[in-house]
Design a protein around this motif. Structure first.
Motif, PDB file in Angstrom:
ATOM      1  N   LEU A  69      70.371 -20.247  55.268  1.00 22.21           N
ATOM      2  CA  LEU A  69      70.508 -19.029  54.468  1.00 22.21           C
ATOM      3  C   LEU A  69      71.057 -17.885  55.317  1.00 22.21           C
ATOM      4  CD1 LEU A  69      67.373 -18.869  52.151  1.00 22.21           C
ATOM      5  CD2 LEU A  69      69.755 -18.959  51.438  1.00 22.21           C
ATOM      6  N   PRO A  70      72.191 -17.296  54.909  1.00 24.50           N
ATOM      7  CA  PRO A  70      72.823 -16.250  55.711  1.00 24.50           C
ATOM      8  C   PRO A  70      72.111 -14.906  55.621  1.00 24.50           C
ATOM      9  CG  PRO A  70      74.086 -16.648  53.712  1.00 24.50           C
ATOM     10  CD  PRO A  70      72.998 -17.685  53.745  1.00 24.50           C
ATOM     11  N   HIS A  71      72.701 -13.923  56.293  1.00 26.60           N
ATOM     12  CA  HIS A  71      72.065 -12.625  56.499  1.00 26.60           C
ATOM     13  C   HIS A  71      71.731 -11.911  55.200  1.00 26.60           C
ATOM     14  CE1 HIS A  71      71.864  -8.280  57.505  1.00 26.60           C
ATOM     15  NE2 HIS A  71      71.313  -8.709  58.620  1.00 26.60           N
ATOM     16  N   GLU A  72      72.590 -12.052  54.202  1.00 29.42           N
ATOM     17  CA  GLU A  72      72.361 -11.307  52.959  1.00 29.42           C
ATOM     18  C   GLU A  72      71.116 -11.760  52.215  1.00 29.42           C
ATOM     19  OE1 GLU A  72      75.978 -14.041  51.928  1.00 29.42           O
ATOM     20  OE2 GLU A  72      75.159 -13.004  53.681  1.00 29.42           O
ATOM     21  N   TYR A  73      70.545 -12.904  52.612  1.00 27.97           N
ATOM     22  CA  TYR A  73      69.352 -13.407  51.945  1.00 27.97           C
ATOM     23  C   TYR A  73      68.078 -13.166  52.750  1.00 27.97           C
ATOM     24  CZ  TYR A  73      72.770 -15.790  49.018  1.00 27.97           C
ATOM     25  OH  TYR A  73      73.813 -16.069  48.170  1.00 27.97           O
ATOM     26  N   THR A  81      75.318 -16.622  60.185  1.00 27.33           N
ATOM     27  CA  THR A  81      76.584 -16.690  59.475  1.00 27.33           C
ATOM     28  C   THR A  81      76.955 -18.158  59.274  1.00 27.33           C
ATOM     29  OG1 THR A  81      77.917 -16.732  61.492  1.00 27.33           O
ATOM     30  CG2 THR A  81      77.332 -14.559  60.604  1.00 27.33           C
ATOM     31  N   ASN A  82      77.947 -18.403  58.430  1.00 27.98           N
ATOM     32  CA  ASN A  82      78.427 -19.771  58.258  1.00 27.98           C
ATOM     33  C   ASN A  82      78.951 -20.344  59.572  1.00 27.98           C
ATOM     34  OD1 ASN A  82      78.286 -20.438  55.270  1.00 27.98           O
ATOM     35  ND2 ASN A  82      79.401 -18.505  55.174  1.00 27.98           N
ATOM     36  N   MET A 112      68.270 -23.207  46.458  1.00 31.07           N
ATOM     37  CA  MET A 112      67.632 -22.028  47.053  1.00 31.07           C
ATOM     38  C   MET A 112      68.603 -20.860  47.110  1.00 31.07           C
ATOM     39  SD  MET A 112      65.004 -23.347  50.039  1.00 31.07           S
ATOM     40  CE  MET A 112      65.773 -24.877  50.596  1.00 31.07           C
ATOM     41  N   GLU A 113      69.866 -21.135  47.421  1.00 32.88           N
ATOM     42  CA  GLU A 113      70.863 -20.064  47.432  1.00 32.88           C
ATOM     43  C   GLU A 113      71.034 -19.476  46.035  1.00 32.88           C
ATOM     44  OE1 GLU A 113      74.439 -20.287  49.946  1.00 32.88           O
ATOM     45  OE2 GLU A 113      73.780 -22.318  50.433  1.00 32.88           O
ATOM     46  N   VAL A 114      71.049 -20.335  45.020  1.00 40.37           N
ATOM     47  CA  VAL A 114      71.166 -19.859  43.639  1.00 40.37           C
ATOM     48  C   VAL A 114      69.976 -18.979  43.277  1.00 40.37           C
ATOM     49  CG1 VAL A 114      71.029 -20.604  41.223  1.00 40.37           C
ATOM     50  CG2 VAL A 114      72.653 -21.692  42.779  1.00 40.37           C
ATOM     51  N   LEU A 115      68.785 -19.442  43.601  1.00 36.28           N
ATOM     52  CA  LEU A 115      67.585 -18.669  43.264  1.00 36.28           C
ATOM     53  C   LEU A 115      67.524 -17.357  44.050  1.00 36.28           C
ATOM     54  CD1 LEU A 115      65.064 -21.625  43.099  1.00 36.28           C
ATOM     55  CD2 LEU A 115      65.633 -20.097  41.202  1.00 36.28           C
ATOM     56  N   MET A 329      84.952 -17.522  55.355  1.00 37.62           N
ATOM     57  CA  MET A 329      83.898 -17.201  54.401  1.00 37.62           C
ATOM     58  C   MET A 329      83.069 -16.015  54.887  1.00 37.62           C
ATOM     59  SD  MET A 329      82.790 -21.132  53.535  1.00 37.62           S
ATOM     60  CE  MET A 329      81.401 -20.762  52.447  1.00 37.62           C
ATOM     61  N   ASP A 330      82.789 -15.980  56.174  1.00 35.21           N
ATOM     62  CA  ASP A 330      82.020 -14.868  56.741  1.00 35.21           C
ATOM     63  C   ASP A 330      82.782 -13.554  56.652  1.00 35.21           C
ATOM     64  OD1 ASP A 330      79.946 -16.586  57.430  1.00 35.21           O
ATOM     65  OD2 ASP A 330      80.695 -16.928  59.460  1.00 35.21           O
ATOM     66  N   ARG A 331      84.091 -13.605  56.910  1.00 32.36           N
ATOM     67  CA  ARG A 331      84.902 -12.386  56.965  1.00 32.36           C
ATOM     68  C   ARG A 331      85.326 -11.906  55.580  1.00 32.36           C
ATOM     69  NH1 ARG A 331      87.398 -11.386  62.069  1.00 32.36           N
ATOM     70  NH2 ARG A 331      86.945 -12.992  63.625  1.00 32.36           N
ATOM     71  N   HIS A 332      85.682 -12.839  54.711  1.00 36.50           N
ATOM     72  CA  HIS A 332      86.347 -12.455  53.466  1.00 36.50           C
ATOM     73  C   HIS A 332      85.610 -12.879  52.196  1.00 36.50           C
ATOM     74  CE1 HIS A 332      89.609 -11.532  56.173  1.00 36.50           C
ATOM     75  NE2 HIS A 332      89.723 -12.799  56.541  1.00 36.50           N
ATOM     76  N   GLY A 333      84.563 -13.697  52.324  1.00 37.96           N
ATOM     77  CA  GLY A 333      83.832 -14.154  51.158  1.00 37.96           C
ATOM     78  C   GLY A 333      84.355 -15.478  50.636  1.00 37.96           C
TER      79      GLY A 333
END
Length: 408
Positions: A69-73, A81-82, A112-115, A329-333
């Motif tokens: 799970l990355p930083h935003e979670y 990060t990825n 888990m990412e979805v939730l 993905m980390d830089r641009h989504g």
């Protein structure tokens, strides 16, 4: 472009590798044998060996938990990060079942990412927290036997609003995770409005597996493997009623949720497959030194040396493309990175299939046996050429985007 790992990542690589050397590799075959033993009796076939729970506690104690799970979670995950997670996921991929030890196995990671991203506070309390703690398992129900599910807009399962509930009817198969006896919740994709715009017909909803009307019809084999104790199930939904609050985000958001879920899921599979392929190459290098044919070790044969060299090159190319995709993905989504995610999803499974196939050949008959992991890893690699979208879909979409970009 610098793919040198940070000190944080290097520390986690060292810690994870040490854990694998001490706790995973020494009991790898014993764990597989326990799964086989359990699978011979229906009462234990889908039960996770107790050894797994012991390993999971050791992983938690070592701080090797929920690494995906990355930083935003945060505070749910490790905040990597990825790009930071990529080498760790690759290490886990060297042993087919080890991702669960660190609570980083599919389909739970995607669910888990979805939730975490789309779930309500109640969803997180009821389902995300137990999943994060490794107390339960989950399933993702998307693919259907009656339609070409490579086009997600074909999905026919109906999700109909009735007062304060939704009623679900349909049949799914290859619902990963649904056979395991710890599976308690499914994320189900279906249509709430067949007349809406094509990509706004679908919705996703949470369905506890013990809900009346849910029938696990049978276990589905993939390349002859039933993947005990996790499994893939055919599931029938017959007037299944769940509260309206179980719908994720809102009606018509299912396709967007699926795309958000599948981006990380696709690259995680690629990371694991690179680990599978690297392990196969390592095993091949060992095997060809040990086996003598026609008066000399196999390693002296020019054809063997050329194959070993090509296997190495193929793995390195896929690894670098995976890292580039992770960095993008980390830089641009995920949305901006869709083309390079598609590229690695095309490249990595094919690469792993080819590398593992060569390793099997170098092992001779033993390579197809239960004494080595190669047959099961090959089945996994071949299956991933279909899972999360078949090769042809990714190539079609990537080609379309490249032509459009060139001519815009």
């Amino acid at each position: 472009m610098n793919f040198e790992y940070s000190d944080k990542t290097k520390g986690l690589i060292a810690k994870l590798n040490a854990f694998m050397q001490e706790h995973i590799y020494p009991i790898e075959q014993a764990y597989i044998e326990q799964v086989y033993t359990n699978a011979r009796q229906e009462s234990t076939r889908w039960s996770t060996p107790k050894l797994m729970e012991q390993l999971k506690q050791k992983a938690r104690d070592a701080g090797l938990w929920n690494l995906f799970l990355p930083h935003e979670y945060l505070p749910y995950g490790a905040g990597l990060t990825n790009l930071e997670y990529a080498p760790l996921c690759e290490l886990m991929g060297r042993v087919m079942w080890s991702s669960e030890v660190f609570n980083c196995s599919a389909p739970d990671t995607g669910n888990m990412e979805v939730l975490a991203k789309y779930g309500s506070a109640q969803h997180k309390k009821d389902w995300l927290e137990p999943l994060l703690n490794g107390e339960i398992r989950s399933a993702f129900a998307m693919t259907e036997p009656a339609v070409a599910s490579s086009d997600a807009t074909n999905i026919e399962t109906s999700i109909v609003r009735q007062g304060d509930n939704y009623v679900i009817n349909g049949r799914k198969w290859y619902t990963s995770g649904a056979m395991n006896d710890k599976c308690q919740i499914m994320v189900v994709m279906g249509k709430t409005d067949p007349k809406a715009e094509r990509h706004q017909q679908q919705s996703q909803i949470l369905v506890p597996i013990n809900t009346p009307g849910v029938t696990v019809v049978r276990a589905m084999a993939a390349m002859g493997h039933y993947d005990e104790p996790v499994g893939h199930a055919e599931v029938l939904f017959d007037n299944v009623k769940v509260p309206a609050a179980n719908l994720l985000v809102g009606e018509g958001e299912g396709f967007a949720i699926a795309q958000g879920r599948l981006g990380p899921g696709r690259i995680h599979h690629c990371m694991r497959l690179i680990g599978c392929a690297q392990r196969a190459l390592d095993m091949a290098c060992k095997r060809v030194e040990e086996r003598v044919a026609f008066g000399q070790p196999l390693s002296k044969q020019q054809s063997i040396r050329e194959r070993i060299a090509q296997m190495h090159c193929d793995i390195e190319q896929a690894r670098l493309l995976t890292l580039k995709a992770a960095d993008s993905m980390d830089r641009h989504g995920n949305k901006v990175s869709r083309d390079i995610i598609a590229a690695i999803k095309i490249v990595a499974p094919k690469m792993a299939c080819n590398v593992i196939d060569q390793a099997i050949q170098m092992h001779g008959a033993g390579g197809t046996s239960q004494d080595f992991i190669l047959a099961s890893t090959y089945a996994y690699a071949r299956t991933i050429r279909l899972a999360d979208g078949p090769d042809e879909v990714h190539m079609m979409q990537l080609g379309r985007n490249l032509i459009k970009d060139y001519n815009s």
